[in-house]
Design an enzyme around this catalytic site. Structure first.
Site, PDB file in Angstrom:
ATOM      1  N   ASP A  68      51.755  61.424  42.703  1.00 46.86           N
ATOM      2  CA  ASP A  68      51.254  60.090  42.350  1.00 46.86           C
ATOM      3  C   ASP A  68      50.047  59.809  43.244  1.00 46.86           C
ATOM      4  O   ASP A  68      50.192  59.565  44.453  1.00 46.86           O
ATOM      5  CB  ASP A  68      52.348  59.042  42.567  1.00 46.86           C
ATOM      6  N   ASN A  95      39.681  63.647  37.938  1.00 49.38           N
ATOM      7  CA  ASN A  95      39.695  62.952  36.647  1.00 49.38           C
ATOM      8  C   ASN A  95      40.688  61.798  36.576  1.00 49.38           C
ATOM      9  O   ASN A  95      40.436  60.812  35.878  1.00 49.38           O
ATOM     10  CB  ASN A  95      40.014  63.972  35.540  1.00 49.38           C
ATOM     11  N   TYR A 132      37.591  47.787  37.862  1.00 52.44           N
ATOM     12  CA  TYR A 132      37.448  49.095  37.209  1.00 52.44           C
ATOM     13  C   TYR A 132      35.982  49.525  37.210  1.00 52.44           C
ATOM     14  O   TYR A 132      35.651  50.646  37.612  1.00 52.44           O
ATOM     15  CB  TYR A 132      37.985  49.043  35.767  1.00 52.44           C
ATOM     16  N   LYS A 169      34.126  52.720  39.269  1.00 53.71           N
ATOM     17  CA  LYS A 169      33.331  53.773  38.632  1.00 53.71           C
ATOM     18  C   LYS A 169      31.896  53.793  39.176  1.00 53.71           C
ATOM     19  O   LYS A 169      31.270  54.850  39.233  1.00 53.71           O
ATOM     20  CB  LYS A 169      33.364  53.603  37.109  1.00 53.71           C
TER      21      LYS A 169
END
Ligand code: NAP
Length: 274
Positions: free
Chosen positions: A71, A97, A162, A166
């Site tokens: 995890d 990824n 989020y 990124k």
């Protein structure tokens, strides 16, 4: 995008460690890398899905496929995978990824969800890239692929933490690419646009309703990402038709560089001018 040196050796054989390999984009990477002759270490939380995927890839490709259940939103999970990168000398490629979104808008998310997202999307890829970079540099060979997102370029259009996570991935990748290129280690950031995987439905979203006709297949995304890796790109945006737009963006950014370190404040901020 044309910010790297063309060099087919950016796609090394050896073993690829792929995080988030139990489904979606990571599962396609695993399958395509095996087809290219890589052995694999598949990382995710779902042991059963990893076993099934590993068995299918082994049967199709004849490659060696190990699984590592971890995890990556926990310190222990990150340490387990970093340890494998440090100890397994066959690893030549890291695909960073694994990632998550959160349902709802920024202010809908509680502290635990936000911390989990930052740990999985930022801390894990950073520490895994660090572990990989050290061993790859010592061997003067290896590649690190970080999966970002086009939302890193469009923070106003897609959700808070989020998008920020990124943007960090893009920034980190560009920084590492510059630092590691002379040591024989290639770094690539892949910026997918909306891609058909479970990440949308898990968060209660229907991408086809949100962006009709604009959702890329994960297989196409990975095909383009690997072509970009082969071409030595530092930044690969599979959905962007005109790469001149990226070149303009980069030229504009670098155009500011000579002006950003100054002893004096800009005239517009001087008392009386504001
Ligand atoms: P996905 O279908 O939800 O797959 C995510 C993968 O990450 C799964 O294998 C999942 O496996 C694993 N994962 C999730 N949480 C984890 C954790 N805590 N520890 C370890 N592994 C974990 O998502 P995807 O669309 O393929 O996303 C892959 C990457 O692409 C992400 O970084 C995402 O942000 C990025 N991306 C996706 C899109 C898109 O439209 N799909 C667009 C831009 C960028 P387990 O559940 O078994 O752990």
């Amino acid at each position: 995008m044309m910010t790297g040196v063309k060099n087919m050796s950016n796609s090394p054989k050896g073993t690829a460690l792929v995080t988030g390999a139990s489904g979606g984009i990571g599962a396609v990477y695993a399958q395509r890398l095996a087809q290219r002759g890589c052995d694999l270490i598949l990382v995710a939380r779902s042991k059963d899905r990893l076993h099934e995927h590993a068995a299918r890839i082994k049967a199709e490709s004849g490659r060696t496929v190990d699984i590592l259940v971890a995890d990556l939103s926990t310190a222990d999970g990150i340490a387990t995978v970093a340890g494998r990168l440090e100890q397994d000398a066959s690893i030549t490629l890291l695909i960073n990824n694994a990632g998550m979104m959160l349902p709802g808008a920024f202010l809908d998310n509680d502290a635990k969800g936000t911390v989990d997202l930052i740990t999985l999307n930022v801390t894990a890829p950073t520490l895994l890239a660090s572990a990989a970079a050290k061993v790859f540099l010592a061997r003067k060979q290896g590649a690190i692929v970080n999966i970002g997102s086009v939302v890193s370029l469009l923070p106003e259009m897609f959700g808070g933490a989020y998008g920020g996570s990124k943007a960090y991935i893009l920034n980190l990748s560009q920084s590492l690419a510059a630092q590691l290129k002379d040591g024989g280690v290639h770094v690539q950031a892949v910026l997918p646009g909306p891609t058909r995987t479970g990440i949308w439905t898990q968060n209660g979203l229907d991408p086809d309703a949100m962006m009709p006709g604009k959702i890329m297949a994960a297989e196409d995304l990975v095909e383009a990402a690997l072509a970009g890796l082969d071409a030595g790109e530092t930044v690969t945006i599979p959905s962007l038709p005109d790469e001149a737009l990226w070149a303009q963006f980069e030229a504009s950014r670098f155009g500011m560089a000579p002006h950003l370190a100054q002893r004096d404040i800009a005239a517009r901020y001087r008392a009386g001018n504001v």
